[in-house]
Design a protein around this motif. Structure first.
Motif, short mmCIF file in Angstrom:
data_model
loop_
_atom_site.label_atom_id
_atom_site.label_comp_id
_atom_site.label_asym_id
_atom_site.label_seq_id
_atom_site.Cartn_x
_atom_site.Cartn_y
_atom_site.Cartn_z
N ALA A 294 0.55 -1.48 -0.43
CA ALA A 294 0.11 0.38 -0.36
C ALA A 294 0.83 1.73 -0.14
CB ALA A 294 -0.91 -0.26 1.13
N LEU B 95 -7.46 -1.95 8.16
CA LEU B 95 -7.95 -2.70 7.10
C LEU B 95 -7.20 -2.72 5.79
CD1 LEU B 95 -11.12 -3.56 6.30
CD2 LEU B 95 -10.95 -1.53 5.52
N VAL C 108 -6.63 -5.46 2.53
CA VAL C 108 -6.68 -6.47 1.75
C VAL C 108 -5.13 -6.79 0.60
CG1 VAL C 108 -8.42 -7.33 -0.43
CG2 VAL C 108 -8.95 -6.54 2.35
N ALA D 274 -5.03 -9.90 -4.31
CA ALA D 274 -7.06 -10.16 -4.11
C ALA D 274 -8.05 -8.68 -4.18
CB ALA D 274 -6.81 -11.18 -2.20
N GLN D 275 -7.80 -7.95 -4.13
CA GLN D 275 -8.32 -7.08 -4.17
C GLN D 275 -9.54 -6.06 -5.28
OE1 GLN D 275 -6.33 -2.89 -3.59
NE2 GLN D 275 -5.45 -2.99 -2.15
N ARG E 37 -12.88 -7.10 -4.57
CA ARG E 37 -13.81 -8.46 -4.64
C ARG E 37 -14.78 -8.42 -3.90
NH1 ARG E 37 -9.38 -13.09 -5.99
NH2 ARG E 37 -8.23 -11.80 -7.68
N GLY E 38 -14.78 -7.65 -3.05
CA GLY E 38 -16.01 -7.57 -2.02
C GLY E 38 -14.80 -7.88 -0.64
N VAL F 74 -7.86 7.46 8.26
CA VAL F 74 -7.48 7.07 6.66
C VAL F 74 -6.17 8.11 6.36
CG1 VAL F 74 -9.86 8.39 5.51
CG2 VAL F 74 -8.69 6.38 4.90
N ASN G 283 -5.67 8.45 0.00
CA ASN G 283 -6.14 7.09 -0.26
C ASN G 283 -7.49 7.23 -0.50
OD1 ASN G 283 -7.07 4.67 0.19
ND2 ASN G 283 -5.63 3.85 2.01
N GLY H 135 -9.54 5.51 -2.77
CA GLY H 135 -10.38 4.37 -2.65
C GLY H 135 -10.97 3.83 -0.91
N LEU I 105 -14.48 3.41 0.18
CA LEU I 105 -15.69 2.94 0.63
C LEU I 105 -16.11 3.24 2.71
CD1 LEU I 105 -15.57 -0.52 1.41
CD2 LEU I 105 -13.03 -0.74 2.00
N TYR I 106 -15.10 3.67 3.07
CA TYR I 106 -16.02 4.11 4.75
C TYR I 106 -16.97 5.15 4.53
CZ TYR I 106 -11.44 2.31 6.67
OH TYR I 106 -10.02 1.43 7.13
C1 LIG Z 1 -9.01 0.06 1.49
C2 LIG Z 1 -8.81 -2.33 0.88
C3 LIG Z 1 -8.69 -2.75 2.63
C4 LIG Z 1 -10.31 -2.38 0.14
O1 LIG Z 1 -10.33 -3.46 -0.04
P1 LIG Z 1 -11.17 -3.98 -0.86
O2 LIG Z 1 -11.10 -5.96 -1.21
O3 LIG Z 1 -10.49 -4.12 -2.46
O4 LIG Z 1 -12.74 -3.88 -1.07
P2 LIG Z 1 -14.45 -4.00 -1.78
O5 LIG Z 1 -13.50 -4.67 -2.49
O6 LIG Z 1 -14.54 -4.36 -0.81
O7 LIG Z 1 -13.82 -2.53 -2.60
C5 LIG Z 1 -13.53 -1.91 -3.49
C6 LIG Z 1 -13.85 -1.56 -4.72
O8 LIG Z 1 -14.59 -2.82 -5.58
C7 LIG Z 1 -16.01 -2.43 -5.67
N1 LIG Z 1 -16.23 -3.75 -5.05
C8 LIG Z 1 -17.00 -4.57 -4.58
N2 LIG Z 1 -17.29 -6.24 -4.44
C9 LIG Z 1 -17.22 -5.90 -5.24
C10 LIG Z 1 -16.94 -6.86 -6.30
N3 LIG Z 1 -17.89 -8.89 -5.52
N4 LIG Z 1 -16.22 -7.65 -7.49
C11 LIG Z 1 -16.03 -6.37 -7.41
N5 LIG Z 1 -15.87 -5.89 -7.06
C12 LIG Z 1 -16.50 -5.08 -6.23
C13 LIG Z 1 -16.22 -1.51 -5.22
O9 LIG Z 1 -17.02 -0.98 -5.82
C14 LIG Z 1 -15.02 -0.66 -4.29
O10 LIG Z 1 -15.20 0.52 -5.46
P3 LIG Z 1 -14.07 1.76 -5.34
O11 LIG Z 1 -13.78 1.66 -3.92
O12 LIG Z 1 -13.00 2.23 -5.92
O13 LIG Z 1 -15.54 2.45 -5.69
C15 LIG Z 1 -7.69 -2.10 0.46
O14 LIG Z 1 -7.83 -1.49 -1.12
C16 LIG Z 1 -6.57 -2.01 0.82
O15 LIG Z 1 -6.23 -2.83 1.58
N6 LIG Z 1 -5.44 -1.07 0.22
C17 LIG Z 1 -4.41 -0.58 1.35
C18 LIG Z 1 -5.24 -0.62 2.62
C19 LIG Z 1 -5.59 0.73 3.02
O16 LIG Z 1 -5.85 1.61 1.68
N7 LIG Z 1 -6.50 0.42 4.23
C20 LIG Z 1 -6.93 1.33 4.81
C21 LIG Z 1 -6.45 2.19 5.67
S1 LIG Z 1 -5.90 1.40 7.10
#
Ligand SMILES: CC(C)(COP(=O)(O)OP(=O)(O)OC[C@H]1O[C@@H](n2cnc3c(N)ncnc32)[C@H](O)[C@@H]1OP(=O)(O)O)[C@@H](O)C(=O)NCCC(=O)NCCS
Length: 174
Positions: free
Chosen positions: A27, A94, A96, A100-101, A103-104, A129, A133, A135, A139-140
Motif C-alpha cells: 500500500a 483494514l 486486503v 485479492a482486492q 472482489r468485495g 485514513v 487514499n 479508494g 469505502l468508509y
Molecule cells: C481499502 C481496501 C481494504 C479495500 O479492500 P477491497 O477488498 O479491494 O475492497 P472491496 O472490493 O470491498 O471494494 C473496493 C472496490 O471494489 C468494488 N467491489 C466491491 N465488491 C465487489 C465485487 N464483489 N466484485 C468486484 N468489485 C467489487 C467496490 O465497488 C469498490 O470500488 P471503489 O472503492 O473503487 O468505489 C484495500 O484496497 C486495501 O487493502 N488498500 C490498502 C490499505 C488501505 O488503504 N487500507 C485502508 C486504510 S487503513
C-alpha cells in the motif's frame, strides 16, 4: 471465491504478521524510502508488536485458500476521540492483499467489524485514513463515516509527511 471471515487466534500470528507487513509495503512502500519502510515494519508491525496488539485488539481475518485480508479494532485511544465523545471504538487497520482486492473482501471485513459487539457497544466508531487514499475513503463513506478531524503521521525523525484524516461513524439503530 467469496472469502470467509473469522476471528484470529494466537496460532495465526506468524501468517497474520507476514500479511500485515506485506500489505503495508504494497500500500505505502512505493511512496517511502526503503529505510523508512523498514523502520515502520520493525516498529509498528514486528512479531512482538503484533503479538501485543492481538492480545489487546480483535483481529478478523479473511481467508480463501490462504489469508488475504484482515481488520483490527478495539477501544479508541483518547487522541482519537473528539470533544463530545468520552469513549468510542476504533478500526485501527483494514488491509486486503493487492492480488485479492476489488472482489468485495474489504467490504465484508468492514461490515463484520461494524457488526461486532466490541464496536456495537459504542455510540461511535473512528478510523484514521491517509489523506491521499481515495479508494479507502470511498469505502468508509459508503458505510456512513464522515470526517471529524485530522492527525499527523510522524516518521522516524518525528517529521510529518502528511495526515491521517479522522473519520467517525455513529451507531445506526432503528
Ligand atoms: C481499502 C481496501 C481494504 C479495500 O479492500 P477491497 O477488498 O479491494 O475492497 P472491496 O472490493 O470491498 O471494494 C473496493 C472496490 O471494489 C468494488 N467491489 C466491491 N465488491 C465487489 C465485487 N464483489 N466484485 C468486484 N468489485 C467489487 C467496490 O465497488 C469498490 O470500488 P471503489 O472503492 O473503487 O468505489 C484495500 O484496497 C486495501 O487493502 N488498500 C490498502 C490499505 C488501505 O488503504 N487500507 C485502508 C486504510 S487503513
Amino acid at each position: 471465491m467469496e472469502a470467509r471471515i473469522r476471528t484470529a487466534v494466537a496460532r495465526d500470528l506468524p501468517v497474520l504478521t507476514a500479511l500485515a507487513q506485506r500489505t503495508y509495503a504494497e500500500a505505502y512502500g512505493q511512496d517511502m524510502t526503503q529505510v523508512a519502510l523498514e523502520w515502520h515494519l520493525n516498529t509498528h508491525l514486528s512479531p512482538q508488536r503484533m503479538n501485543q496488539m492481538l492480545r489487546r485488539d480483535t483481529f478478523l481475518v479473511a481467508e480463501t485458500d490462504q489469508m488475504i485480508g484482515f481488520v483490527q479494532f478495539g477501544e479508541a485511544g483518547r487522541a482519537d476521540l473528539t470533544g463530545t465523545d468520552t469513549s468510542g471504538a476504533e478500526v485501527r487497520r483494514l488491509y486486503v492483499a493487492a492480488h485479492a482486492q476489488n472482489r468485495g473482501t474489504g467490504t465484508l471485513l468492514l461490515q463484520a467489524a461494524l457488526d461486532h459487539p466490541r464496536i456495537e457497544a459504542f455510540a461511535g466508531v473512528y478510523v484514521g485514513v491517509w489523506h491521499t487514499n481515495l479508494g479507502a475513503r470511498r469505502l468508509y463513506a459508503r458505510f456512513g463515516f464522515v470526517q471529524v478531524g485530522e492527525k499527523p503521521y510522524l516518521d522516524a525523525e518525528g517529521a510529518s509527511p502528511g495526515a491521517d484524516l479522522l473519520l467517525r461513524r455513529s451507531r445506526m439503530r432503528v
